[in-house]
Design a protein around this motif. Structure first.
Motif, PDB file in Angstrom:
ATOM      1  N   GLN A 111      57.132  20.129  65.667  1.00 45.70           N
ATOM      2  CA  GLN A 111      58.515  20.628  65.593  1.00 45.70           C
ATOM      3  C   GLN A 111      58.586  21.925  64.790  1.00 45.70           C
ATOM      4  N   ASP A 112      57.846  21.983  63.679  1.00 50.08           N
ATOM      5  CA  ASP A 112      57.861  23.204  62.845  1.00 50.08           C
ATOM      6  C   ASP A 112      57.299  24.399  63.621  1.00 50.08           C
ATOM      7  N   THR A 113      56.266  24.145  64.407  1.00 50.62           N
ATOM      8  CA  THR A 113      55.640  25.237  65.177  1.00 50.62           C
ATOM      9  C   THR A 113      56.635  25.785  66.207  1.00 50.62           C
ATOM     10  N   VAL A 114      57.300  24.881  66.923  1.00 45.40           N
ATOM     11  CA  VAL A 114      58.282  25.331  67.924  1.00 45.40           C
ATOM     12  C   VAL A 114      59.465  26.012  67.220  1.00 45.40           C
ATOM     13  N   ALA A 115      59.894  25.449  66.075  1.00 46.06           N
ATOM     14  CA  ALA A 115      61.065  25.999  65.359  1.00 46.06           C
ATOM     15  C   ALA A 115      60.803  27.433  64.895  1.00 46.06           C
ATOM     16  N   THR A 116      59.592  27.716  64.448  1.00 42.07           N
ATOM     17  CA  THR A 116      59.282  29.075  63.969  1.00 42.07           C
ATOM     18  C   THR A 116      58.911  29.995  65.126  1.00 42.07           C
ATOM     19  N   ASN A 117      57.905  29.582  65.903  1.00 43.49           N
ATOM     20  CA  ASN A 117      57.306  30.502  66.878  1.00 43.49           C
ATOM     21  C   ASN A 117      58.198  30.777  68.089  1.00 43.49           C
ATOM     22  N   LEU A 118      59.068  29.817  68.421  1.00 37.55           N
ATOM     23  CA  LEU A 118      59.914  30.034  69.600  1.00 37.55           C
ATOM     24  C   LEU A 118      61.407  30.075  69.229  1.00 37.55           C
ATOM     25  N   SER A 119      61.946  28.966  68.666  1.00 39.02           N
ATOM     26  CA  SER A 119      63.385  28.951  68.361  1.00 39.02           C
ATOM     27  C   SER A 119      63.724  30.028  67.332  1.00 39.02           C
ATOM     28  N   GLY A 120      62.833  30.232  66.350  1.00 33.79           N
ATOM     29  CA  GLY A 120      63.091  31.244  65.315  1.00 33.79           C
ATOM     30  C   GLY A 120      63.190  32.632  65.923  1.00 33.79           C
ATOM     31  N   VAL A 121      62.302  32.927  66.856  1.00 40.51           N
ATOM     32  CA  VAL A 121      62.335  34.238  67.538  1.00 40.51           C
ATOM     33  C   VAL A 121      63.650  34.355  68.319  1.00 40.51           C
ATOM     34  N   LEU A 122      63.999  33.291  69.017  1.00 43.71           N
ATOM     35  CA  LEU A 122      65.251  33.322  69.803  1.00 43.71           C
ATOM     36  C   LEU A 122      66.460  33.519  68.883  1.00 43.71           C
ATOM     37  N   ASN A 123      66.427  32.923  67.674  1.00 44.67           N
ATOM     38  CA  ASN A 123      67.538  33.094  66.725  1.00 44.67           C
ATOM     39  C   ASN A 123      67.778  34.566  66.393  1.00 44.67           C
ATOM     40  N   CYS A 124      66.697  35.344  66.393  1.00 41.68           N
ATOM     41  CA  CYS A 124      66.814  36.762  65.980  1.00 41.68           C
ATOM     42  C   CYS A 124      67.329  37.659  67.102  1.00 41.68           C
ATOM     43  N   LEU A 125      67.145  37.257  68.348  1.00 41.09           N
ATOM     44  CA  LEU A 125      67.360  38.205  69.449  1.00 41.09           C
ATOM     45  C   LEU A 125      68.821  38.591  69.740  1.00 41.09           C
ATOM     46  N   PRO A 126      69.780  37.642  69.773  1.00 42.35           N
ATOM     47  CA  PRO A 126      71.128  38.043  70.221  1.00 42.35           C
ATOM     48  C   PRO A 126      71.774  39.176  69.408  1.00 42.35           C
ATOM     49  N   PRO A 127      71.740  39.134  68.048  1.00 38.72           N
ATOM     50  CA  PRO A 127      72.370  40.251  67.332  1.00 38.72           C
ATOM     51  C   PRO A 127      71.657  41.579  67.567  1.00 38.72           C
ATOM     52  N   ILE A 128      70.328  41.520  67.725  1.00 41.42           N
ATOM     53  CA  ILE A 128      69.566  42.761  67.935  1.00 41.42           C
ATOM     54  C   ILE A 128      69.937  43.373  69.288  1.00 41.42           C
ATOM     55  N   ILE A 129      69.962  42.532  70.323  1.00 36.51           N
ATOM     56  CA  ILE A 129      70.263  43.050  71.668  1.00 36.51           C
ATOM     57  C   ILE A 129      71.698  43.572  71.727  1.00 36.51           C
ATOM     58  N   GLU A 130      72.611  42.858  71.068  1.00 40.18           N
ATOM     59  CA  GLU A 130      74.014  43.327  71.055  1.00 40.18           C
ATOM     60  C   GLU A 130      74.104  44.710  70.401  1.00 40.18           C
ATOM     61  N   LEU A 131      73.386  44.861  69.286  1.00 39.99           N
ATOM     62  CA  LEU A 131      73.381  46.158  68.584  1.00 39.99           C
ATOM     63  C   LEU A 131      72.797  47.255  69.474  1.00 39.99           C
ATOM     64  N   TYR A 132      71.658  46.976  70.119  1.00 36.57           N
ATOM     65  CA  TYR A 132      70.979  47.988  70.932  1.00 36.57           C
ATOM     66  C   TYR A 132      71.853  48.410  72.118  1.00 36.57           C
ATOM     67  N   LEU A 133      72.561  47.444  72.705  1.00 29.40           N
ATOM     68  CA  LEU A 133      73.423  47.810  73.843  1.00 29.40           C
ATOM     69  C   LEU A 133      74.542  48.739  73.366  1.00 29.40           C
ATOM     70  N   LYS A 134      75.038  48.487  72.127  1.00 32.91           N
ATOM     71  CA  LYS A 134      76.073  49.375  71.563  1.00 32.91           C
ATOM     72  C   LYS A 134      75.489  50.735  71.204  1.00 32.91           C
ATOM     73  N   GLN A 135      74.293  50.726  70.590  1.00 37.53           N
ATOM     74  CA  GLN A 135      73.630  51.971  70.169  1.00 37.53           C
ATOM     75  C   GLN A 135      73.157  52.808  71.346  1.00 37.53           C
ATOM     76  N   GLY A 136      72.906  52.114  72.479  1.00 32.67           N
ATOM     77  CA  GLY A 136      72.337  52.787  73.646  1.00 32.67           C
ATOM     78  C   GLY A 136      70.825  52.922  73.553  1.00 32.67           C
ATOM     79  N   GLY A 137      70.160  52.035  72.812  1.00 30.31           N
ATOM     80  CA  GLY A 137      68.689  52.057  72.757  1.00 30.31           C
ATOM     81  C   GLY A 137      68.159  51.365  71.523  1.00 30.31           C
ATOM     82  N   GLY A 138      66.830  51.243  71.484  1.00 26.00           N
ATOM     83  CA  GLY A 138      66.153  50.563  70.381  1.00 26.00           C
ATOM     84  C   GLY A 138      64.922  49.871  70.943  1.00 26.00           C
ATOM     85  N   GLY A 139      64.116  49.278  70.079  1.00 26.75           N
ATOM     86  CA  GLY A 139      62.902  48.608  70.549  1.00 26.75           C
ATOM     87  C   GLY A 139      62.764  47.200  69.980  1.00 26.75           C
TER      88      GLY A 139
END
Ligand SMILES: NC(=O)c1ccc[n+]([C@@H]2O[C@H](COP(=O)([O-])OP(=O)(O)OC[C@H]3O[C@@H](n4cnc5c(N)ncnc54)[C@H](OP(=O)(O)O)[C@@H]3O)[C@@H](O)[C@H]2O)c1
Length: 258
Positions: A111-139
């Motif tokens: 559970q810890d492995t999935v929570a960090t390596n997969l769910s944790g990564v997914l937790n980070c993505l939505p705010p980043i993608i929302e910001l990049y779409l507003k900024q018009g770019g990013g990596g």
């Protein structure tokens, strides 16, 4: 043809490295600070982040974070935006690994492995993608592993999370490239870090974390989608990936002795 835009100057680029307290993430943060980037360093171990990065003062923001805690991800993200008013690149290095065979399954470790390596990564993505779409770019760069190419002994759950990241990255690229957002899939072979120090077997083509950081920087500069290294090892694994199962399974048994 490069799949992402090339990058030639790191000066003043705002780069968030998640999983920067040790290993590949720490080495990458040091290298990018030396190249003149502004680097935000995150991981759970605040003391270790201070030991590694306190000397950089103005160009480094220490932002402790546990990516398994979604509310904290948002808090830290807002703190970064308040300081830098935008982000140019996020590298998610955070990961955990526990060697495991099928007869050693441990529910908590899995559970810890999935929570960090997969769910944790997914937790980070939505705010980043929302910001990049507003900024018009990013990596966005996700650190997966060649262990995600195909099943390997000792990487029972780890390999499954890394295979998921490879698939996730491919889909992110398809969705986001048309909006000018760069997506990088980083697949290291064996790198000497606290994570691999727990391996008891001889690791072929083992490289240092500093060399891994150099490979990542060069791959991003060249606009590669998949950044894999060292080639003398990863190209073999890419070839093994093409084999039918009836050849792949016996070959892996023979090569690993497991
Ligand atoms: N070393 C290799 O041979 C190799 C090969 C292929 C892929 N990789 C991948 O490369 C990445 C970096 O690994 P590494 O070898 O450099 O290992 P490492 O030295 O153990 O680094 C892992 C980093 O992730 C952070 N981390 C772990 N859990 C976290 C969480 N819940 N929230 C935030 N940060 C967290 C750790 O810091 P804290 O403990 O302070 O949180 C540390 O900074 C991993 O994704 C790993 O799977 C490594």
């Amino acid at each position: 043809m490069s799949l992402n835009a090339r990058l030639s100057d790191w000066r003043d680029k705002r780069i968030w490295i998640i999983g920067a307290s040790s290993g590949i993430g720490a080495a990458l943060a040091h290298a990018l600070l030396e190249l003149g980037a502004d680097v935000i360093v995150s991981a759970r171990n605040q003391n270790q982040l201070h030991i590694e990065f306190a000397s950089y003062e103005t160009h480094c923001l220490i932002a402790p974070l546990d990516i398994t805690q979604i509310a904290t991800v948002d808090e830290v993200f807002q703190k970064i935006l308040a300081t830098y008013n935008g982000i140019d690149l996020v590298v998610i290095c955070a990961g955990t690994y526990q060697p495991m065979r099928a007869w050693q399954m441990d529910a908590q470790v899995m559970q810890d492995t999935v929570a960090t390596n997969l769910s944790g990564v997914l937790n980070c993505l939505p705010p980043i993608i929302e910001l990049y779409l507003k900024q018009g770019g990013g990596g966005i760069a996700l650190v997966s592993s060649v262990a995600g190419y195909r099943g390997l002994p000792e990487s029972l759950v780890y390999g499954a999370t890394k295979a998921a990241l490879i698939n996730l990255c491919e889909t992110l690229y398809l969705d986001l490239a048309p909006s000018g957002i760069a997506v990088y899939l980083i697949n290291p072979g064996f790198v000497k870090t606290p994570l691999t120090d727990k391996n008891t077997f001889a690791m072929p083509a083992l490289i240092s974390a500093a060399d891994a950081a150099t490979e990542i920087i060069q791959g991003i500069e060249q606009g590669q989608f998949e950044i894999h290294f060292p080639k003398r090892f990863t190209l073999w694994l890419k070839w093994l990936r093409l084999l039918p199962y009836r050849w792949y399974f016996p070959l892996i048994r023979k090569m690993t002795g497991l």
